[in-house]
Design a protein around this motif. Structure first.
Motif, short mmCIF file in Angstrom:
data_model
loop_
_atom_site.label_atom_id
_atom_site.label_comp_id
_atom_site.label_asym_id
_atom_site.label_seq_id
_atom_site.Cartn_x
_atom_site.Cartn_y
_atom_site.Cartn_z
N ILE A 124 0.85 -1.18 0.00
CA ILE A 124 0.00 0.00 0.00
C ILE A 124 0.89 1.24 0.00
O ILE A 124 1.86 1.32 0.77
CB ILE A 124 -0.93 0.03 1.23
CG1 ILE A 124 -1.75 -1.26 1.31
CG2 ILE A 124 -1.84 1.25 1.18
CD1 ILE A 124 -2.70 -1.46 0.17
N TYR A 125 0.57 2.23 -0.86
CA TYR A 125 1.36 3.45 -0.97
C TYR A 125 0.52 4.67 -0.59
O TYR A 125 -0.66 4.74 -0.94
CB TYR A 125 1.86 3.64 -2.41
CG TYR A 125 2.66 2.47 -2.94
CD1 TYR A 125 4.04 2.41 -2.77
CD2 TYR A 125 2.04 1.43 -3.63
CE1 TYR A 125 4.78 1.35 -3.28
CE2 TYR A 125 2.77 0.36 -4.14
CZ TYR A 125 4.14 0.33 -3.96
OH TYR A 125 4.86 -0.72 -4.45
N GLN A 126 1.15 5.62 0.14
CA GLN A 126 0.48 6.87 0.50
C GLN A 126 1.36 8.04 0.05
O GLN A 126 2.60 7.94 0.06
CB GLN A 126 0.25 6.95 2.00
CG GLN A 126 -0.67 5.86 2.55
CD GLN A 126 -0.84 5.95 4.05
OE1 GLN A 126 -0.80 7.03 4.63
NE2 GLN A 126 -1.01 4.80 4.70
N GLY B 145 2.25 14.91 -4.23
CA GLY B 145 2.38 13.67 -4.98
C GLY B 145 3.63 12.88 -4.68
O GLY B 145 4.00 11.98 -5.44
N LYS B 146 4.28 13.19 -3.56
CA LYS B 146 5.49 12.47 -3.19
C LYS B 146 5.15 11.36 -2.20
O LYS B 146 4.34 11.55 -1.28
CB LYS B 146 6.52 13.43 -2.57
CG LYS B 146 7.05 14.44 -3.57
CD LYS B 146 8.16 15.29 -2.96
CE LYS B 146 8.74 16.23 -4.00
NZ LYS B 146 9.87 17.03 -3.44
N GLY C 241 10.27 20.53 0.39
CA GLY C 241 9.83 19.34 -0.33
C GLY C 241 10.96 18.43 -0.74
O GLY C 241 10.76 17.50 -1.54
N GLU C 242 12.17 18.67 -0.19
CA GLU C 242 13.33 17.85 -0.53
C GLU C 242 13.39 16.62 0.38
O GLU C 242 13.14 16.70 1.58
CB GLU C 242 14.61 18.67 -0.38
CG GLU C 242 14.67 19.88 -1.29
CD GLU C 242 15.81 20.82 -0.92
OE1 GLU C 242 16.33 21.48 -1.83
OE2 GLU C 242 16.17 20.89 0.27
N TYR C 243 13.77 15.51 -0.22
CA TYR C 243 13.88 14.26 0.54
C TYR C 243 15.01 14.37 1.58
O TYR C 243 16.11 14.79 1.26
CB TYR C 243 14.16 13.12 -0.43
CG TYR C 243 14.53 11.80 0.20
CD1 TYR C 243 13.54 10.96 0.71
CD2 TYR C 243 15.86 11.38 0.30
CE1 TYR C 243 13.87 9.74 1.29
CE2 TYR C 243 16.19 10.17 0.87
CZ TYR C 243 15.19 9.36 1.37
OH TYR C 243 15.52 8.15 1.95
N VAL C 244 14.71 13.98 2.83
CA VAL C 244 15.74 14.06 3.88
C VAL C 244 16.03 12.71 4.53
O VAL C 244 17.00 12.58 5.27
CB VAL C 244 15.33 15.06 4.97
CG1 VAL C 244 15.26 16.46 4.41
CG2 VAL C 244 14.00 14.68 5.62
N GLN D 6 8.59 4.85 6.22
CA GLN D 6 8.10 6.22 6.39
C GLN D 6 9.14 7.17 5.80
O GLN D 6 10.30 7.16 6.21
CB GLN D 6 7.86 6.54 7.86
CG GLN D 6 7.29 7.93 8.10
CD GLN D 6 6.99 8.18 9.58
OE1 GLN D 6 7.23 7.32 10.40
NE2 GLN D 6 6.49 9.37 9.87
N ILE D 7 8.73 7.98 4.84
CA ILE D 7 9.63 8.87 4.12
C ILE D 7 9.34 10.31 4.52
O ILE D 7 8.19 10.73 4.60
CB ILE D 7 9.45 8.70 2.59
CG1 ILE D 7 9.68 7.22 2.21
CG2 ILE D 7 10.40 9.59 1.83
CD1 ILE D 7 9.30 6.90 0.80
#
Length: 367
Positions: free
Chosen positions: A163-165, A170-171, A195-198, A188-189
């Motif tokens: 399952i994706y959330q 939209g990330k 909005g940058e991935y950390v 958990q991302i």
């Protein structure tokens, strides 16, 4: 004169000779980039070139079919692993079978067709499926993002569910993976205010019912470069081991391991990086600090992986991969070299066996 051959490798690194020769299973093969129309992969340093993989893409550069040929040093199996993908507005269907006609497999596949009732006992049993035959169904939301993906065996029995959330940009923010064989995994991302991935935190839970009800839980944290910076392992609710990464913002990362068998801990791995954040060396160490294995990597000016070399504790090369690329940054040739031991009349001699692969790519025309 009879000659036998022994492959000198560390078992956890690659596999058997036959599997190592399967290019799709080689762990360092770079992913394809750009607008791909098709590709062919061939084994070339044999008496006759062998086609081992053949893939076709649609007009949107999405893979629609693929054939993967089994082979063993110059001999190719008559059966192939075939793949077919069907894209719909709200779903994606992916099929794979070790068969001559994948269309027949697609035609007869049906979700929920896995159960039958035995007349003798009147109980529900599952058919024994071929593990090489399977299908997946992905559901999409109104933005075209995958919100769920279910894996089925050839008899239509669901074996895995993801399952994706997503956030309002939209990330992907959360992923839940439930598998009969491997248990439950959650990811958990996180992102910063821009909005940058950390980083992300991965939690997995596995229960081994056949070994006294042993329950294992892993919690792994990653930084913005997807480097594992902390890993905790619990067994039946108690902390069993922990790996801590230090110097996480420098060009050298040291991994400190503490476990029940090593309560004082020791550095068991060191990774070095270049100025662009790409791995240069990975060293595995013993408690006494002796290096047992080293992996070295090199790159070109476009950050393409040029080579990966494995060295044992005697600092002897026992495995390597070397790549060449086209102007689209896709690899066109791969040379795989492996240390082996030849035995002739009781005398052993080390030598390297080389396998060369070629990739032929066609690109979609520029629109």
């Amino acid at each position: 004169m009879k000659t036998t051959k022994l492959i000198i490798i560390i078992p956890i690194i690659l596999y058997s000779l036959k599997v190592a020769c399967q290019i799709s299973n080689l762990q360092h093969v770079p992913p394809l980039m750009g607008q791909i129309g098709s590709y062919k992969r061939l084994l070339v340093n044999v008496e006759k070139e062998l086609l081992i993989e053949d893939a076709q893409f649609d007009s949107k550069s999405r893979i629609k079919s693929k054939k993967l040929y089994s082979f063993n040093w110059g001999y190719r199996s008559s059966k192939q692993q075939r793949f077919k993908t069907i894209y719909k507005a709200d779903s994606i269907y992916e099929f794979s079978c070790n068969c001559e006609n994948i269309e027949e497999f697609v035609k007869r596949f049906k979700v929920g067709r896995y159960k039958e009732v035995t007349e003798e006992e009147g109980t529900v049993v599952a058919d024994e499926p071929n593990h090489l035959n399977f299908a997946t169904i992905s559901k999409l939301n109104n933005k075209g993002l995958v919100i769920s993906k279910v894996y089925y065996n050839e008899n239509g029995y669901p074996t895995k569910n993801i399952i994706y959330q997503y956030n309002n940009l939209g990330k992907l923010t959360f992923e839940t993976d439930i598998s009969e064989e491997y248990g439950t995994r959650e990811i958990q991302i996180t992102y910063n205010n821009k909005g940058e991935y950390v980083g992300k935190i991965e939690t997995s839970l596995r229960e081994y019912k056949y070994t006294g009800g042993r329950i294992e839980k892993d919690i792994i944290s990653y930084d913005k470069n997807n480097v594992e910076i902390n890993k905790k392992k619990f067994v039946n609710g108690k902390l069993y081991s922990e790996t801590i990464c230090s110097d996480s913002n420098s060009n050298t990362k040291k991994f400190f391991y503490i476990g029940q068998e090593s309560p004082d801990g020791y550095i068991d791995k060191i990774i070095t990086y270049n100025t662009k954040g790409l791995e240069l060396t990975i060293s595995s160490l013993t408690k006494k600090g002796k290096e047992t294995r080293r992996i070295q990597k090199t790159y070109d000016s476009s950050n393409n992986l040029l080579s990966v070399s494995y060295f044992n504790e005697e600092k002897k090369l026992f495995l390597s991969f070397d790549f060449h690329y086209d102007n689209q940054n896709n690899w066109t040739s791969l040379t795989h070299k492996q240390l082996i031991m030849n035995t002739t009349k009781g005398e052993e001699k080390e030598t390297y066996e080389t396998t060369v692969f070629k990739q032929i790519i066609t690109y979609l025309p520029n629109k």
